[in-house]
Design a protein around this motif. Sequence first.
Motif, mmCIF file in Angstrom:
data_model
loop_
_atom_site.group_PDB
_atom_site.id
_atom_site.type_symbol
_atom_site.label_atom_id
_atom_site.label_comp_id
_atom_site.label_asym_id
_atom_site.label_seq_id
_atom_site.Cartn_x
_atom_site.Cartn_y
_atom_site.Cartn_z
ATOM 1 N N ILE A 49 75.708 0.064 64.368
ATOM 2 C CA ILE A 49 75.908 -0.283 62.961
ATOM 3 C C ILE A 49 76.842 0.715 62.276
ATOM 4 O O ILE A 49 77.731 0.336 61.526
ATOM 5 N N ALA A 55 79.293 -0.159 59.052
ATOM 6 C CA ALA A 55 78.483 -0.673 57.956
ATOM 7 C C ALA A 55 78.011 0.427 57.020
ATOM 8 O O ALA A 55 77.693 0.167 55.866
ATOM 9 N N PHE A 122 76.640 2.924 52.072
ATOM 10 C CA PHE A 122 76.743 1.593 52.657
ATOM 11 C C PHE A 122 78.134 1.018 52.434
ATOM 12 O O PHE A 122 78.708 1.150 51.356
ATOM 13 N N ASN A 124 79.562 -2.761 53.124
ATOM 14 C CA ASN A 124 79.235 -4.126 53.561
ATOM 15 C C ASN A 124 77.883 -4.184 54.275
ATOM 16 O O ASN A 124 77.736 -4.821 55.310
ATOM 17 N N TRP A 125 76.917 -3.513 53.742
ATOM 18 C CA TRP A 125 75.581 -3.476 54.322
ATOM 19 C C TRP A 125 74.582 -3.363 53.182
ATOM 20 O O TRP A 125 74.944 -2.974 52.072
ATOM 21 N N ASN A 126 73.333 -3.727 53.430
ATOM 22 C CA ASN A 126 72.312 -3.569 52.401
ATOM 23 C C ASN A 126 70.957 -3.309 53.038
ATOM 24 O O ASN A 126 70.810 -3.334 54.254
ATOM 25 N N LYS A 129 69.203 -6.104 55.401
ATOM 26 C CA LYS A 129 69.675 -6.183 56.792
ATOM 27 C C LYS A 129 69.029 -5.094 57.646
ATOM 28 O O LYS A 129 68.682 -5.323 58.795
ATOM 29 N N THR A 130 68.846 -3.928 57.061
ATOM 30 C CA THR A 130 68.203 -2.843 57.798
ATOM 31 C C THR A 130 66.742 -3.175 58.074
ATOM 32 O O THR A 130 66.250 -2.950 59.186
#
Length: 159
Positions: A49, A55, A122, A124-126, A129-130
């Motif tokens: 990731i 990300a 981050f 393009n991640w949040n 999603k994790t």
Amino acid sequence: MKRTMEFVIDVYLIFLILFFSIKKKFHIIVNIFNYFVLAFLLSSYFSIIGVNLGAFKIEGDMKLEILFRLYELIFEPLICIGYLNLFCSVKSKLKKIVLSVFVFFIFWAAEFLFVQLGVITFINWNYQKTLISLFGILLTTYFCQQWFRSILKKEGIQT
């Protein structure tokens, strides 16, 4: 910055003391196996990731990098192992749900703390999603644990 690191290290130490003071349901061999599986899965996950997908990024300070790696290789696997031990020892479905929500809240809070303190950023991640990824990692670890326990039972080792 220094005060932040001291705070996070204190939290790590408290969780280490809690982990080693609670009674474990599973045999020590199963817990060690779980740790290796979790360390492999989590380090692979964070590498894929963070490095391959980009990300999130860890800020340039080496102390922050060490802090995050301690989280990745010690704190998070021990929380997962404690969760798996407690989850299998609790009989009530309601208690299992409350325990699961509490553990995922701990994961979310730790990640939120890292973002707020500027350890990770981050891209393009949040958080959702994790949490979904961590659920998959926990589920994979649970199935690996059940497989390993069945092998130990065939060998005559009581888990």
